[in-house]
Write an enzyme that holds these catalytic residues in place. Structure first.
Site, PDB file in Angstrom:
ATOM      1  N   SER A 195       0.825  -1.019   0.121  1.00 29.78           N
ATOM      2  CA  SER A 195       0.256  -0.141   0.232  1.00 29.78           C
ATOM      3  C   SER A 195       1.256   1.108  -0.141  1.00 29.78           C
ATOM      4  CB  SER A 195      -1.242   0.111   1.592  1.00 29.78           C
ATOM      5  OG  SER A 195      -1.225   0.897   1.403  1.00 29.78           O
ATOM      6  N   GLU A 345      -7.917   1.711  -6.954  1.00 28.22           N
ATOM      7  CA  GLU A 345      -9.108   1.480  -6.128  1.00 28.22           C
ATOM      8  C   GLU A 345     -10.423   1.984  -7.765  1.00 28.22           C
ATOM      9  OE1 GLU A 345      -9.180   6.616  -4.614  1.00 28.22           O
ATOM     10  OE2 GLU A 345      -7.602   5.131  -3.954  1.00 28.22           O
ATOM     11  N   ARG A 376     -10.494  -7.791  -2.924  1.00 25.24           N
ATOM     12  CA  ARG A 376     -10.988  -7.137  -3.774  1.00 25.24           C
ATOM     13  C   ARG A 376     -11.660  -8.136  -5.505  1.00 25.24           C
ATOM     14  NH1 ARG A 376     -10.683  -0.779  -2.917  1.00 25.24           N
ATOM     15  NH2 ARG A 376     -11.943  -0.724  -1.451  1.00 25.24           N
TER      16      ARG A 376
END
Length: 470
Positions: A195, A345, A376
């Site tokens: 991240s 995203e 995800r």
């Protein structure tokens, strides 16, 4: 002037002012598009910008005013945390449809408190370095899902800087930071492959370190570089000396952080499902106040949506997407091959479009999405396959083959972008029901209302200003 107490809209699960459950499971029936759109959808402020400016305002040497900030669960958690650490936050009158402006007055950072991170990556990764600058222990914990999100880089980084952190060896929440009121700083090497927030969290606090910070990324990949550029821009706007002498190296000089008045841009990533809706339903969707220049990754939508056959143009300060007759009107969507390492995203919305395409698609560069609010990649593959799709996980993305989809319950996994991806699919597929549309409160509490009324023109009563999020 009123001291801040978040007062968001009461959760309106169906977007029409009613709160009764419509099915035994309490799901939200995703509206199906029946005609081309002609919608103007105004959006609240950027979550990424709001939470960066909140942190910098708390570290500044003078008060700051944030105009048109986001009011959502993530920003409310950040405000609660900064207030617990000694910053005073007050509401200011505003004609902003989405909530009050904010005035932040920094104070001495004090610990001996606890911080609820919820599922907010910005809270769990931006605030531990701030807690290290406070005096006294600060305990961090969050939702059950937050305990699955990677945190070892933050914990190890603070230890390398001489900060005492207690996590019982987990490398995840919960943990406790024992602040002494100062951090020496200096040189630090980290692997931020999981991240970019690990980098931003350190950069935001670094000007308050005694020696500033020279930060080096040692991993092979670094996702979401625009978010680091956003952090650097926010620091420079407050007078902080920061530069990057080479790729993967950042230098922040010690010094004051200025208070300032800043207007927060609309959240361009939250625009993704609304703009994607034009591709599915046909017609046009306009998002006003689209910035001409920005570090938000949502700006990439202007170049990504044409891959699905949409026309994109700017009209004044608005971005307009024209889907022509749209999928619902009979136009086939082409398959795509997209590398989203620049803005992962956006992947859930674009994967939802690819699942409706007539050709195969590959969406890659998004391995890091496995460490977001949920995995995800697994979640998108599971939910689309459950509705009849043919989706395969790759090492760094998803491969999709054309397949007719059918209705069913779409699980959101407590992930706001999973919920909105299901709403996109539901525009073209009857009887899709989102199991927890309320999870959109993380970054866009008004989503059901905006989707039904502003986007689709369906009847929807205004939301009552009662607390949903806390």
């Amino acid at each position: 002037m009123q001291v801040f107490r978040y007062s968001g809209p009461e959760f309106d699960p169906y977007g029409d002012g009613t709160t009764e459950r419509r099915s035994a499971e309490g799901t939200w029936p995703a509206p199906v598009a029946t005609r081309p759109l002609s919608a103007v959808v105004a959006l609240p402020g950027s979550k990424s910008l709001t939470n960066r400016e909140l942190v910098l305002s708390a570290l500044a040497d003078a008060p700051s005013i944030l105009r048109t900030p986001l009011h959502s669960r993530d920003s409310a958690l950040m405000i609660e945390a900064l207030s617990a650490l000694g910053c005073r936050v007050a509401e200011l009158p505003s004609d902003n449809r989405f909530g009050a402006d904010l005035e932040l007055t920094p104070g001495e950072l004090t610990g001996s408190t606890s911080i609820d991170t919820g599922l907010a990556g910005t809270v769990m990764r931006f605030l531990p370095p701030i807690a290290a600058l406070a005096t006294g222990p600060v305990a961090f914990d969050g939702d059950a899902g937050a305990r699955r999100r990677p945190m070892r880089t933050t914990i190890d980084s603070l230890r390398a800087l001489g900060v005492d952190v207690e996590d019982d060896g987990r490398g995840t929440l919960p943990f406790r930071v024992y602040g002494t009121g100062r951090v020496r700083g200096g040189e630090l090497s980290i692997d931020a492959s999981a991240s970019s927030q690990f980098v931003s969290g350190l950069l935001l606090a670094a000007a308050r370190f005694d020696e500033g910070l020279v930060l080096r990324h040692t991993g092979e990949t670094l996702p979401s570089l625009p978010h680091i550029e956003m952090t650097i821009d926010a620091l420079r706007a407050r007078g902080v000396s920061v530069h990057s002498p080479e790729v993967g190296v950042w230098v922040v000089e010690p010094g004051p952080i200025a208070g300032r008045e800043v207007r927060i841009e609309p959240d361009l990533s939250n625009a993704a499902p609304f703009l994607a809706a034009a591709v599915v339903a046909g017609g046009t969707v306009e998002v006003p106040h689209w910035p001409a220049e920005t570090t938000q990754v949502g700006a990439d939508l202007a170049r990504l949506l044409p891959a699905f056959g949409a026309r994109v143009e700017t009209r004044g300060d608005s971005l307009v997407v024209d889907g022509g007759e749209g999928l619902v009107g009979g136009r086939e969507l082409p398959g795509v091959d997209l590398d989203l390492s620049h803005g992962g995203e956006l992947a859930p919305a674009l994967v939802a479009l690819a699942a409706l395409a007539s050709g195969p698609s590959r969406i890659t560069g998004i391995a890091h999405l496995r460490g977001h609010e949920t995995d995800r990649l697994a979640a998108l593959a599971t939910e689309l396959n459950r509705l009849g799709g043919r989706v395969t996980e790759l090492d760094d993305g998803l491969a999709l083959e054309p397949a007719p989809l059918h209705g069913g319950v779409w699980s959101s996994y407590e992930d706001h972008r999973m919920a909105t991806a299901g709403a996109i699919v539901g525009l073209a597929v009857e009887d899709v029901e989102i199991d927890d549309i309320g999870t959109t409160s993380k970054t866009l509490p008004e989503f059901p209302e905006l989707w039904r009324r502003d986007l689709l023109g369906l009847d929807a009563a205004p939301l009552d200003p009662l607390s949903l999020l806390l």
